[in-house]
Design a protein around this motif. Structure first.
Motif, short mmCIF file in Angstrom:
data_model
loop_
_atom_site.label_atom_id
_atom_site.label_comp_id
_atom_site.label_asym_id
_atom_site.label_seq_id
_atom_site.Cartn_x
_atom_site.Cartn_y
_atom_site.Cartn_z
N ARG A 65 8.56 24.47 22.20
CA ARG A 65 7.64 24.77 23.30
C ARG A 65 7.71 26.24 23.69
O ARG A 65 6.69 26.89 23.93
N ASN A 66 8.93 26.76 23.74
CA ASN A 66 9.12 28.16 24.11
C ASN A 66 8.46 29.10 23.10
O ASN A 66 7.84 30.10 23.47
N ALA A 67 8.57 28.78 21.83
CA ALA A 67 7.96 29.60 20.79
C ALA A 67 6.44 29.55 20.89
O ALA A 67 5.76 30.56 20.65
N ARG A 68 5.90 28.36 21.22
CA ARG A 68 4.45 28.24 21.38
C ARG A 68 3.94 29.11 22.53
O ARG A 68 2.91 29.77 22.42
N ILE A 69 4.69 29.11 23.63
CA ILE A 69 4.30 29.92 24.79
C ILE A 69 4.32 31.39 24.43
O ILE A 69 3.39 32.14 24.75
N LYS A 70 5.37 31.83 23.74
CA LYS A 70 5.46 33.23 23.32
C LYS A 70 4.31 33.60 22.40
O LYS A 70 3.75 34.69 22.49
N SER A 71 3.94 32.68 21.52
CA SER A 71 2.84 32.93 20.60
C SER A 71 1.52 33.10 21.36
O SER A 71 0.72 33.98 21.04
N ILE A 72 1.31 32.26 22.34
CA ILE A 72 0.08 32.35 23.14
C ILE A 72 0.04 33.66 23.90
O ILE A 72 -0.99 34.35 23.92
N VAL A 73 1.16 34.04 24.51
CA VAL A 73 1.21 35.29 25.27
C VAL A 73 0.96 36.48 24.35
O VAL A 73 0.22 37.40 24.69
N ARG A 74 1.55 36.44 23.16
CA ARG A 74 1.35 37.51 22.19
C ARG A 74 -0.12 37.63 21.81
O ARG A 74 -0.68 38.73 21.72
N GLY A 75 -0.78 36.48 21.60
CA GLY A 75 -2.20 36.49 21.26
C GLY A 75 -3.06 37.08 22.35
O GLY A 75 -3.99 37.84 22.09
#
Length: 64
Positions: free
Chosen positions: A3-13
Motif C-alpha cells: 500500500r505504501n509503495a502504491r501511494i508513493k507511486s501515485i504521488v510521484r505521478g
C-alpha cells in the motif's frame, strides 16, 4: 506492491504531471514574450517529465 509503495507511486505521478504542466506554462510564456530561452527551458522540462512518467510506468509494471 504494498500500500505504501502504491501511494508513493501515485504521488510521484502527480509530481511529474505538475512538472509537465509547469513546462508547458514556461513554453507559453516564452512564446508570448518572445523569450526563446524560456521556451526551450519549458520544452526541456516537459520532455523530462514525460520521460520520467514513462519510466514510472515501466517500474510499476515490473513491480507487479
Amino acid at each position: 506492491m504494498t500500500r505504501n509503495a502504491r501511494i508513493k507511486s501515485i504521488v510521484r505521478g502527480v509530481k511529474y504531471r505538475a512538472r509537465e504542466a509547469e513546462g508547458r506554462a514556461k513554453q507559453t510564456a516564452g512564446k508570448a514574450t518572445g523569450n526563446d530561452r524560456l521556451r526551450r527551458k519549458g520544452k526541456a522540462e516537459e520532455l523530462k517529465s514525460r520521460l520520467n512518467q514513462f519510466a514510472k510506468k515501466i517500474k510499476d509494471a515490473i513491480r507487479r
